[in-house]
Structures are given as C-alpha cells and as structure tokens.
Design a protein around this motif. Structure first.
Motif, PDB file in Angstrom:
ATOM      1  N   THR A   1     -34.589   0.662  15.892  1.00 32.48           N
ATOM      2  CA  THR A   1     -33.891   0.431  14.625  1.00 32.48           C
ATOM      3  C   THR A   1     -33.052  -0.843  14.698  1.00 32.48           C
ATOM      4  O   THR A   1     -33.083  -1.681  13.794  1.00 32.48           O
ATOM      5  CB  THR A   1     -32.978   1.625  14.285  1.00 32.48           C
ATOM      6  OG1 THR A   1     -33.786   2.785  14.087  1.00 32.48           O
ATOM      7  CG2 THR A   1     -32.174   1.353  13.028  1.00 32.48           C
TER       8      THR A   1
ATOM      9  N   ASP B   1     -33.457  -3.310  16.738  1.00 36.12           N
ATOM     10  CA  ASP B   1     -34.387  -4.431  16.876  1.00 36.12           C
ATOM     11  C   ASP B   1     -34.932  -4.830  15.501  1.00 36.12           C
ATOM     12  O   ASP B   1     -35.019  -6.013  15.171  1.00 36.12           O
ATOM     13  CB  ASP B   1     -35.530  -4.023  17.802  1.00 36.12           C
ATOM     14  CG  ASP B   1     -36.520  -5.160  18.037  1.00 36.12           C
ATOM     15  OD1 ASP B   1     -36.093  -6.218  18.522  1.00 36.12           O
ATOM     16  OD2 ASP B   1     -37.710  -4.975  17.739  1.00 36.12           O
ATOM     17  N   GLN B   2     -35.294  -3.838  14.694  1.00 35.26           N
ATOM     18  CA  GLN B   2     -35.809  -4.097  13.354  1.00 35.26           C
ATOM     19  C   GLN B   2     -34.764  -4.813  12.495  1.00 35.26           C
ATOM     20  O   GLN B   2     -35.069  -5.800  11.810  1.00 35.26           O
ATOM     21  CB  GLN B   2     -36.199  -2.782  12.668  1.00 35.26           C
ATOM     22  CG  GLN B   2     -36.693  -2.958  11.226  1.00 35.26           C
ATOM     23  CD  GLN B   2     -36.717  -1.653  10.453  1.00 35.26           C
ATOM     24  OE1 GLN B   2     -35.811  -0.829  10.585  1.00 35.26           O
ATOM     25  NE2 GLN B   2     -37.763  -1.458   9.664  1.00 35.26           N
TER      26      GLN B   2
ATOM     27  N   LYS C   1     -34.157  -8.527  13.648  1.00 42.02           N
ATOM     28  CA  LYS C   1     -35.227  -9.448  13.263  1.00 42.02           C
ATOM     29  C   LYS C   1     -35.294  -9.628  11.746  1.00 42.02           C
ATOM     30  O   LYS C   1     -35.573 -10.721  11.241  1.00 42.02           O
ATOM     31  CB  LYS C   1     -36.565  -8.953  13.813  1.00 42.02           C
ATOM     32  CG  LYS C   1     -36.663  -9.106  15.333  1.00 42.02           C
ATOM     33  CD  LYS C   1     -37.966  -8.571  15.878  1.00 42.02           C
ATOM     34  CE  LYS C   1     -38.135  -8.945  17.359  1.00 42.02           C
ATOM     35  NZ  LYS C   1     -37.038  -8.469  18.203  1.00 42.02           N
TER      36      LYS C   1
ATOM     37  N   GLU D   1     -38.351  -0.415   4.279  1.00 40.13           N
ATOM     38  CA  GLU D   1     -39.596  -1.072   4.681  1.00 40.13           C
ATOM     39  C   GLU D   1     -40.082  -1.965   3.536  1.00 40.13           C
ATOM     40  O   GLU D   1     -40.119  -1.558   2.383  1.00 40.13           O
ATOM     41  CB  GLU D   1     -40.674  -0.039   5.005  1.00 40.13           C
ATOM     42  CG  GLU D   1     -40.325   0.914   6.127  1.00 40.13           C
ATOM     43  CD  GLU D   1     -40.124   0.221   7.456  1.00 40.13           C
ATOM     44  OE1 GLU D   1     -40.690  -0.864   7.653  1.00 40.13           O
ATOM     45  OE2 GLU D   1     -39.403   0.774   8.301  1.00 40.13           O
TER      46      GLU D   1
END
Length: 209
Positions: free
Chosen positions: A55, A57-58, A61, A88
């Motif tokens: 999470t 990391d998402q 980025k 998303e």
C-alpha cells in the motif's frame, strides 16, 4: 579463478547482508507505523506486512506520477473505500483532468463545455497544483443536483475515475471533506517518509527473493 569466485561470493553475501539490514530497518519503521494504526506487527503475519508495504509503495509511486502528496492520496484511498469504490485508476483520471484543462485552454469546445457545465473556466485552473485543480472540479461536481449530469460531466473530465468519484460526492462538498478526514481521525494517514520506507521494503523483498 578460485579467488575470483571467493571474492564474488563474499561480495554477494555482503550485499545480501546489507539488504537484510535495510530490510530490518524498514520493518522496524513500518512496525511503528502499524502500531499507530492499531495493528500489532507480530499478529498481522508476513502476508499482511507485505500488503501493508504494498500500500505504501503504491501511494509513493502514485504521488510521483500525479503530483499529489502521499498524505492526500492516503486520505482519498480511505474515502474511496468507505464509499464502496477504490482509488485504482485515479491517476488516469488526473491525467485526463489535465488534458481537459489544457484542451479548454486551447478552446477545444468539448473541454470548454465540460468545465463550463461546472461553472469553471480553464483560466482559473491553469497553473494550479493538481490537488487544487482536482478540489475545484470535485466540489463543483458535488454541487450539481442532477445525478445524470453529474455522472456525465465527471466521466467527461476524469474518465472512469470520475464515475468512481460519484459515491464520494453523494453528500456534497461537506460530505466529501468529512470522508477525507476519516483517515486522519483513525490515525492512518501515510506520510512521505513512511511511504518511501514501504517502497524500499517492497524493493528489498523483491531483490532478496
């Protein structure tokens, strides 16, 4: 030749040990963050830890790609989940938003009309930080009373992400702001440093694997 092999193995071992040390530091950092969210690291298990790191990391980025802060993205993520949707594809919506604003600034009528339906013009959006432009558009959408028009314009300006945004705007600007506050109230807002650690942890896990 034998000496070269020994040197190489020694170097690889030292590198792996260094990665393990970095991994340990990352786990320790994420463990502290997990505890602030009411999650006992010993209880969550490896799978949950990986999910927790993924999470961060998402978000890290996504922040780099959209220009949004990690903090805002983590708030949006929680708000979206509470509304029965997800974050998303959100960054695709931000890219679509930028194209719409740019198109309106070049007098492309479809873009001009889409923003005009919200009472907005490109002149007041050009040059704004992506978060500020998004807020103006989101709050203008929230103020629209016709649900079909709201859905249509959200889709025109933000694409599929606009459709996902609709449930978050059900209670208008005030409701949207309230949803955005939930993450803070629960103490689960990610900051940049922690997201960076999560990204490092995810990378370290991949490399060590």
């Amino acid at each position: 030749m034998a000496n070269e092999v020994v040197i190489k193995v020694g170097a690889d071992t030292a590198k792996a040990q260094g990665k393990m040390k970095d991994l340990g530091a990352s786990v320790e950092k994420l463990g502290r963050v997990a505890m602030t969210a009411g999650i006992a690291l010993a209880a969550v298990g490896t799978a949950a830890l990986k999910g927790f790191a993924a999470t961060g990391d998402q978000l890290q980025k996504m922040a780099l790609r959209t220009g949004f802060t990690v903090e805002t993205l983590s708030e949006l993520r929680v708000a979206a989940e509470l509304s029965g949707t997800s974050i998303e594809g959100f960054e695709n919506g931000i890219k679509r938003m930028a194209r719409t604003i740019s198109g309106a600034d070049r007098d492309m009528m479809t873009a001009v009309d889409a923003l005009g339906a919200l009472g907005l013009e490109s002149a007041e959006l050009i040059g704004l930080h992506p978060e500020e432009a998004f807020e103006k558009i989101a709050f203008a959408l929230a103020a629209m009373e016709d649900p079909m028009m709201k859905s249509a314009k959200a889709s025109e300006i933000l694409g599929r992400a606009g459709t996902n945004l609709i449930p978050m705007l059900a209670d208008g600007e005030e409701g949207f702001r309230a949803l955005m506050k939930v993450a803070k109230e629960l103490g689960i807002v990610w900051d940049q440093e922690t997201a960076n650690r999560a990204a490092e942890l995810t990378d370290a896990m991949a490399e060590l694997k």
